[in-house]
Scaffold this motif. Structure first.
Motif, PDB file in Angstrom:
ATOM      1  N   PHE A  20      44.892  46.652  58.889  1.00 19.86           N
ATOM      2  CA  PHE A  20      44.515  45.883  59.958  1.00 19.86           C
ATOM      3  C   PHE A  20      43.772  47.149  61.066  1.00 19.86           C
ATOM      4  O   PHE A  20      44.185  48.300  61.210  1.00 19.86           O
ATOM      5  N   GLY A  21      42.835  47.099  61.694  1.00 24.16           N
ATOM      6  CA  GLY A  21      42.090  47.718  62.660  1.00 24.16           C
ATOM      7  C   GLY A  21      41.641  49.150  62.114  1.00 24.16           C
ATOM      8  O   GLY A  21      41.519  49.962  62.869  1.00 24.16           O
ATOM      9  N   ARG A  22      41.235  49.099  60.842  1.00 23.98           N
ATOM     10  CA  ARG A  22      40.818  50.374  60.123  1.00 23.98           C
ATOM     11  C   ARG A  22      39.354  50.153  59.745  1.00 23.98           C
ATOM     12  O   ARG A  22      38.926  49.006  59.877  1.00 23.98           O
ATOM     13  N   GLY A  23      38.834  51.294  58.931  1.00 24.40           N
ATOM     14  CA  GLY A  23      37.630  51.020  58.154  1.00 24.40           C
ATOM     15  C   GLY A  23      36.652  52.072  58.441  1.00 24.40           C
ATOM     16  O   GLY A  23      36.938  53.231  59.090  1.00 24.40           O
ATOM     17  N   TRP A  24      35.548  51.888  57.986  1.00 26.97           N
ATOM     18  CA  TRP A  24      34.543  53.088  58.136  1.00 26.97           C
ATOM     19  C   TRP A  24      34.280  53.603  59.421  1.00 26.97           C
ATOM     20  O   TRP A  24      33.708  54.521  59.713  1.00 26.97           O
ATOM     21  N   SER A  25      34.395  52.334  60.646  1.00 26.80           N
ATOM     22  CA  SER A  25      33.947  52.748  61.709  1.00 26.80           C
ATOM     23  C   SER A  25      35.332  53.086  62.636  1.00 26.80           C
ATOM     24  O   SER A  25      35.309  52.916  63.775  1.00 26.80           O
TER      25      SER A  25
ATOM     26  N   PRO B 280      40.984  48.930  67.366  1.00 25.63           N
ATOM     27  CA  PRO B 280      42.029  48.824  66.719  1.00 25.63           C
ATOM     28  C   PRO B 280      42.507  47.276  66.614  1.00 25.63           C
ATOM     29  O   PRO B 280      43.601  47.116  65.908  1.00 25.63           O
ATOM     30  N   LEU B 281      41.763  46.241  67.187  1.00 22.51           N
ATOM     31  CA  LEU B 281      42.231  44.949  67.288  1.00 22.51           C
ATOM     32  C   LEU B 281      41.300  44.160  66.419  1.00 22.51           C
ATOM     33  O   LEU B 281      41.203  43.064  66.509  1.00 22.51           O
ATOM     34  N   ASP B 282      40.625  44.762  65.799  1.00 25.31           N
ATOM     35  CA  ASP B 282      39.310  44.067  64.629  1.00 25.31           C
ATOM     36  C   ASP B 282      40.250  43.887  63.400  1.00 25.31           C
ATOM     37  O   ASP B 282      41.179  44.823  62.933  1.00 25.31           O
ATOM     38  N   LEU B 283      39.706  43.112  62.545  1.00 21.18           N
ATOM     39  CA  LEU B 283      40.035  43.128  61.047  1.00 21.18           C
ATOM     40  C   LEU B 283      39.753  44.346  60.372  1.00 21.18           C
ATOM     41  O   LEU B 283      38.687  45.120  60.743  1.00 21.18           O
ATOM     42  N   GLN B 284      40.323  44.756  59.241  1.00 23.01           N
ATOM     43  CA  GLN B 284      40.038  45.894  58.410  1.00 23.01           C
ATOM     44  C   GLN B 284      38.852  45.418  57.588  1.00 23.01           C
ATOM     45  O   GLN B 284      38.786  44.205  57.566  1.00 23.01           O
ATOM     46  N   ARG B 285      37.878  46.350  57.648  1.00 26.33           N
ATOM     47  CA  ARG B 285      36.575  46.048  56.876  1.00 26.33           C
ATOM     48  C   ARG B 285      36.137  47.116  56.071  1.00 26.33           C
ATOM     49  O   ARG B 285      36.339  48.289  56.122  1.00 26.33           O
ATOM     50  N   ASN B 286      35.332  46.559  55.092  1.00 25.17           N
ATOM     51  CA  ASN B 286      34.891  47.652  54.179  1.00 25.17           C
ATOM     52  C   ASN B 286      33.471  48.184  54.605  1.00 25.17           C
ATOM     53  O   ASN B 286      32.956  48.046  55.813  1.00 25.17           O
ATOM     54  N   CYS B 287      32.943  49.159  53.792  1.00 26.30           N
ATOM     55  CA  CYS B 287      31.672  49.675  54.344  1.00 26.30           C
ATOM     56  C   CYS B 287      30.371  48.780  54.469  1.00 26.30           C
ATOM     57  O   CYS B 287      29.323  49.337  55.266  1.00 26.30           O
TER      58      CYS B 287
ATOM     59  N   ALA C 214      35.188  41.616  55.969  1.00 22.79           N
ATOM     60  CA  ALA C 214      36.722  41.865  56.655  1.00 22.79           C
ATOM     61  C   ALA C 214      37.414  41.664  55.224  1.00 22.79           C
ATOM     62  O   ALA C 214      37.041  40.919  54.432  1.00 22.79           O
ATOM     63  N   LEU C 215      38.488  42.350  55.326  1.00 22.19           N
ATOM     64  CA  LEU C 215      39.452  42.409  53.818  1.00 22.19           C
ATOM     65  C   LEU C 215      40.729  41.642  54.516  1.00 22.19           C
ATOM     66  O   LEU C 215      41.494  42.072  54.767  1.00 22.19           O
ATOM     67  N   ILE C 216      40.468  40.318  54.177  1.00 23.28           N
ATOM     68  CA  ILE C 216      41.448  39.343  54.534  1.00 23.28           C
ATOM     69  C   ILE C 216      41.433  38.231  53.318  1.00 23.28           C
ATOM     70  O   ILE C 216      40.728  38.367  52.371  1.00 23.28           O
ATOM     71  N   GLY C 217      42.489  37.509  53.475  1.00 25.46           N
ATOM     72  CA  GLY C 217      42.775  36.613  52.308  1.00 25.46           C
ATOM     73  C   GLY C 217      41.981  35.496  51.963  1.00 25.46           C
ATOM     74  O   GLY C 217      41.732  34.806  51.069  1.00 25.46           O
TER      75      GLY C 217
ATOM     76  N   GLU D   7      34.311  34.053  60.153  1.00 24.30           N
ATOM     77  CA  GLU D   7      33.100  33.124  60.588  1.00 24.30           C
ATOM     78  C   GLU D   7      32.956  33.128  61.993  1.00 24.30           C
ATOM     79  O   GLU D   7      31.735  32.592  62.139  1.00 24.30           O
ATOM     80  N   ASN D   8      33.745  33.349  62.601  1.00 25.95           N
ATOM     81  CA  ASN D   8      33.423  33.563  64.184  1.00 25.95           C
ATOM     82  C   ASN D   8      34.503  34.385  64.950  1.00 25.95           C
ATOM     83  O   ASN D   8      35.434  34.792  64.272  1.00 25.95           O
ATOM     84  N   LEU D   9      34.051  34.901  65.960  1.00 25.52           N
ATOM     85  CA  LEU D   9      35.127  35.873  66.665  1.00 25.52           C
ATOM     86  C   LEU D   9      36.349  35.166  67.110  1.00 25.52           C
ATOM     87  O   LEU D   9      37.681  36.030  66.977  1.00 25.52           O
ATOM     88  N   PHE D  10      36.411  33.922  67.361  1.00 26.02           N
ATOM     89  CA  PHE D  10      37.806  33.639  67.814  1.00 26.02           C
ATOM     90  C   PHE D  10      38.656  33.530  66.493  1.00 26.02           C
ATOM     91  O   PHE D  10      39.894  33.879  66.926  1.00 26.02           O
ATOM     92  N   ILE D  11      38.462  33.035  65.417  1.00 28.83           N
ATOM     93  CA  ILE D  11      39.397  32.762  64.452  1.00 28.83           C
ATOM     94  C   ILE D  11      39.484  34.185  63.845  1.00 28.83           C
ATOM     95  O   ILE D  11      40.705  34.424  63.351  1.00 28.83           O
ATOM     96  N   SER D  12      38.588  35.048  63.881  1.00 26.74           N
ATOM     97  CA  SER D  12      38.877  36.474  63.410  1.00 26.74           C
ATOM     98  C   SER D  12      39.947  36.906  64.306  1.00 26.74           C
ATOM     99  O   SER D  12      40.728  37.552  63.571  1.00 26.74           O
TER     100      SER D  12
END
Length: 446
Positions: free
Chosen positions: A150-155, A162-169, A173-176, A182-187
């Protein structure tokens, strides 16, 4: 088709209606006709509660009805539920059901042969995937290998959030379940209320890593299921409809008129119609935080499937709790941006209301709202004025009927919609030996 489910006919069938009669006609029956007991194990497919209905409203009539559903300036903007309730409902939907094979408007055939790519249990597989051994890319946070990333990634760092989802390059998002980006609110809901919460609960556990992980996961599932029963369902289902269902579920025996013992785990009436009620709750714009007091639902801020800036982190008190902005009431109107979805969201058929009714009536050949009400022994509602004006009296698409029913009782799901939504969810909990309903029953016996 059982006698109770025979469609009412109003004039000659034409065009797509005739084609759908041929495509949908068949022997597929619902569990309420067959009366077979449920097999017990979790079903990774869909099923029917009620018999498929062959004759359906014409596509042109569905389009005309959908166009009339645009919210007007005098329509109510605020309903009884918090603004976040609609997106929590979306999260629940993504935890229970994923149809990745059918095509809009193309008759599905036997729904029991359609795979559900989510487990039909409120078990948070959309968060945990298949666990750290099977989906290790979801896990590992600093020195805690069983924390959810959570809250990490290339950026990460000064430009990261720190409150965003973990993401790849590639910013994925790296999520189940990828739909939860698909939108800011559910993310933000997925990351901050579930991923981060797992990590908090994990830090509170003692013992070896395997025990700590299972204890944290079990605790988060309990919190989630409690929230569904005590917060979500009361926010969207009329109390007089919900109370008997909850009382029956807590006692271990769901009340009628639906025979829940024989019901499929994932009724197509729920997945393709009833649980799409939340589209009516979406507002045209939301206050994200102090710096962004009014953002349209498809503004660049809410692009989806993209990193979330620190500046756009939601102030959660604006979405849940006493000071939250409100969802729209559940009714037969939806906001302008859902009547005309941008091409970046869908390439064709941009009216979300039309898409919902085509999916329900033409892809899955669902019974009309009147037919289901009669099958349950209830007197159908008088036709909505637009239904009557279009000559569709007695042929109301199930999704629209459920919204009309909610509109008639003040903005929450009524008799048919509330029974399908709350009944399905509670029945799934009863069938899960690890759910809070069964844990409560064990405690009562002890």
């Amino acid at each position: 088709m059982s006698k109770a489910m025979e469609p009412a006919h109003h004039g000659m069938m034409t065009g797509v209606t005739m084609a759908m009669h041929a495509a949908c006609d068949g022997v597929e029956q619902g569990t309420q006709s067959l009366g077979r007991p449920h097999e017990g194990s979790a079903e990774r497919s869909f099923g029917r509660l009620f018999d498929r209905q062959a004759a359906q409203p014409d596509a042109a009539d569905l389009r005309a009805l959908a166009q009339r559903m645009a919210e007007g300036p005098d329509d109510p903007k605020d309903g009884p539920a918090d603004a976040g309730t609609a997106f929590f409902g979306q999260f629940i939907d993504h935890d229970l059901t994923l149809d990745a094979t059918t095509r809009l408007g193309v008759a599905s055939g036997n729904v029991a042969e359609i795979e559900n790519f989510r487990t039909p249990r409120l078990d948070l597989d959309s968060v945990y995937g298949a666990g750290p051994e099977v989906d290790p890319w979801l896990y590992g946070q600093e020195d805690e290998p069983l924390a959810l990333a959570f809250g990490r990634g290339w950026s990460a760092g000064t430009k990261g959030n720190p409150l965003d989802l973990q993401r790849n390059c590639n910013d994925r998002a790296l999520i189940g379940d990828p739909r939860n980006d698909e939108n800011l609110f559910i993310s933000q809901l997925h990351g901050r209320q579930f991923v981060a919460r797992h990590n908090e609960l994990l830090a509170q556990q003692a013992g070896d890593d395997a025990h700590r992980f299972e204890a944290a996961r079990a605790a988060l599932r309990r919190e989630y299921q409690t929230r569904v029963i005590e917060e979500f369902l009361p926010a969207v289902v009329a109390e007089d409809v919900l109370r008997p269902l909850v009382d029956g579920a807590r006692a271990g025996a769901m009340p009628g008129p639906i025979d829940w013992d024989s019901a499929p785990d994932m009724p197509i009436e729920f997945a393709a119609a009833a649980f799409r009620f939340g589209h009516s709750m979406i507002r045209q714009s939301y206050a994200l935080n102090d710096a962004f007091p009014e953002e349209e639902i498809f503004s660049p801020v809410n692009a989806g499937f993209a990193p979330v800036s620190r500046a756009h982190n939601l102030e959660m008190g604006r979405f849940f709790g006493a000071g939250a902005q409100r969802s729209r009431p559940i009714n037969t109107k939806i906001v302008a941006d859902l009547i005309a979805l941008p091409p970046t969201v869908v390439p064709d058929t941009p009216n979300l209301a039309e898409r919902n009714m085509i999916r329900g009536q033409h892809t899955f050949c669902l019974p009309t709202g009147e037919a289901l009400a009669e099958a349950c022994g209830w007197t159908p509602l008088d036709a909505h004025p637009d239904i009557a004006d279009l000559g569709l009296t007695g042929q109301t698409p199930l999704w629209f009927y459920i919204l009309w029913e909610a509109e008639c009782v003040g903005g929450k799901l009524g008799q048919l919609g509330g029974t399908l939504v709350a009944g399905t969810i509670l029945n799934l909990m009863l069938r899960d030996p690890e759910s809070i309903l069964n844990a409560q029953a064990e405690m009562a016996v002890a």
